[in-house]
Each structure stands twice: as C-alpha cells, then as structure tokens.
Design an enzyme around this catalytic site. Structure first.
Site, PDB file in Angstrom:
ATOM      1  N   GLY A 129       0.815  -1.035  -0.172  1.00 56.03           N
ATOM      2  CA  GLY A 129       0.149   0.286  -0.162  1.00 56.03           C
ATOM      3  C   GLY A 129       0.884   0.930  -0.095  1.00 56.03           C
ATOM      4  O   GLY A 129       0.697   2.247  -1.072  1.00 56.03           O
ATOM      5  N   CYS A 130       2.073   1.269   1.102  1.00 51.27           N
ATOM      6  CA  CYS A 130       2.761   2.730   0.786  1.00 51.27           C
ATOM      7  C   CYS A 130       3.199   2.762   0.042  1.00 51.27           C
ATOM      8  O   CYS A 130       4.068   3.769  -0.724  1.00 51.27           O
ATOM      9  CB  CYS A 130       4.034   2.343   1.900  1.00 51.27           C
ATOM     10  SG  CYS A 130       2.909   2.239   3.408  1.00 51.27           S
ATOM     11  N   THR A 131       3.947   1.791  -1.112  1.00 49.44           N
ATOM     12  CA  THR A 131       4.404   1.906  -2.171  1.00 49.44           C
ATOM     13  C   THR A 131       3.922   2.121  -3.551  1.00 49.44           C
ATOM     14  O   THR A 131       4.183   3.258  -4.021  1.00 49.44           O
ATOM     15  CB  THR A 131       5.083   0.430  -2.782  1.00 49.44           C
ATOM     16  OG1 THR A 131       6.191   0.082  -1.522  1.00 49.44           O
ATOM     17  CG2 THR A 131       5.788   0.198  -4.148  1.00 49.44           C
ATOM     18  N   ALA A 170       3.246   5.902  -2.469  1.00 46.75           N
ATOM     19  CA  ALA A 170       4.424   6.714  -2.777  1.00 46.75           C
ATOM     20  C   ALA A 170       4.601   6.859  -4.254  1.00 46.75           C
ATOM     21  O   ALA A 170       5.486   7.719  -5.191  1.00 46.75           O
ATOM     22  CB  ALA A 170       5.516   6.006  -2.217  1.00 46.75           C
TER      23      ALA A 170
END
Length: 164
Positions: free
Chosen positions: A47-49, A52
């Site tokens: 999710g963070c990738t 970002a």
C-alpha cells in the site's frame, strides 16, 4: 492540542525530521509555502509503495501547484533511503522514529490485526497552507485514490485563492 483535535483551520504542529537524500524537513523551513504532509505505516510495503509511486508520478502536477510533498513514516532512515532509491522517489521521505510528529498530528493510533491491539501509523494526509494552517485532512487514506483526491483539493483551493 492532540492531533485528534487538529481541525481544518488549526495551526499545523511544528516538526523537524531527517529525510531521504540527506535532507531535513521542518515546518519552519516550509514557512510561506503550501505542502502536503502524508503519513504512511511502513516503507516498501504494497500500500505504501502504491501511494508513494502515485505521488511520484503526479509530482510535476504538485510542482505546478507550488505544493511540496513530504512522506512520513516511523521507519529508521536506512529503510527509508532504500525505499526512496528503489522507486526513484524524488520528494522527501521523513523519519518519525519516535512518532512524536505522528502523535502531534493524531496519526499514531491504536490498531488491531488478528485480534491483537497495537500502536501504529494511520495512513492520513494533511494539506497545509502557506500560512501554516491545516486546509484539508484525510483520514484512513486509500493508497490508489489518494493522489487524485489531494490534487483535486489543491486545485480547488488554488482557484479560490485566485478569485479572492
């Protein structure tokens, strides 16, 4: 004031954090400039990738709007640097290792997984105006939709500023 009370129009809590690329980010250093401060749980997770990389892809649009973007996680600097380099993330990713900034913004919250409760970073974002006040706050952000939502809000706010 705790982050839970951080309403739109409230002054943004101060911060100074180390960031990717040997940078330091601070509220004081951003004085007079609008910016997006987004909090994410952990570098290099799916999710963070997605979040970002979506922001990186839209960075030219953020720049056109005069909006600086800063990502914040509780990770130490080495994993953050590795994450930034792996995905070519040009905007600063800051380390809030002791989660003091997350606590000030109300994003360090109790979470639950498989019935186990623990403290962690809630995926949230704050659009801060050039005057240092919170213009918009998004809680429990969906990584795939986040960038479009922020760009839409930033464009709307810019249009209001132009008219006034």
């Amino acid at each position: 004031m705790s982050g839970a009370d951080l309403a739109e129009g409230a002054p943004a809590p101060g911060f100074t954090m180390p960031a990717s690329g040997g940078r330091t980010v601070s509220l004081e250093g951003l004085k007079g400039k609008p910016f997006l401060l987004y909090f994410y749980p952990k570098a290099d997770t799916s999710g963070c990738t997605k979040q970002a990389c979506g922001i990186q892809e839209a960075l030219p649009q953020f720049n056109t709007l005069g909006l600086t973007v800063i990502g914040v996680s509780p990770d130490k600097m080495p994993p953050i640097e590795k994450f930034a380099k792996k995905y070519g993330l040009e905007f600063p990713l800051a380390s809030d290792e002791n989660h003091a900034v997350a606590e000030a913004y109300g994003t360090w919250v109790e979470k639950s997984m498989y019935g186990r409760k623990y403290m962690g970073m809630e995926r949230s974002s704050f659009l801060i105006g050039a005057d240092g006040r919170v213009l918009r706050h998004w809680k429990k952000v969906k990584p795939a939709e986040h960038t479009a939502e922020v760009l839409k809000a930033a464009r709307a706010l810019q249009a209001l500023e132009v008219r006034s």
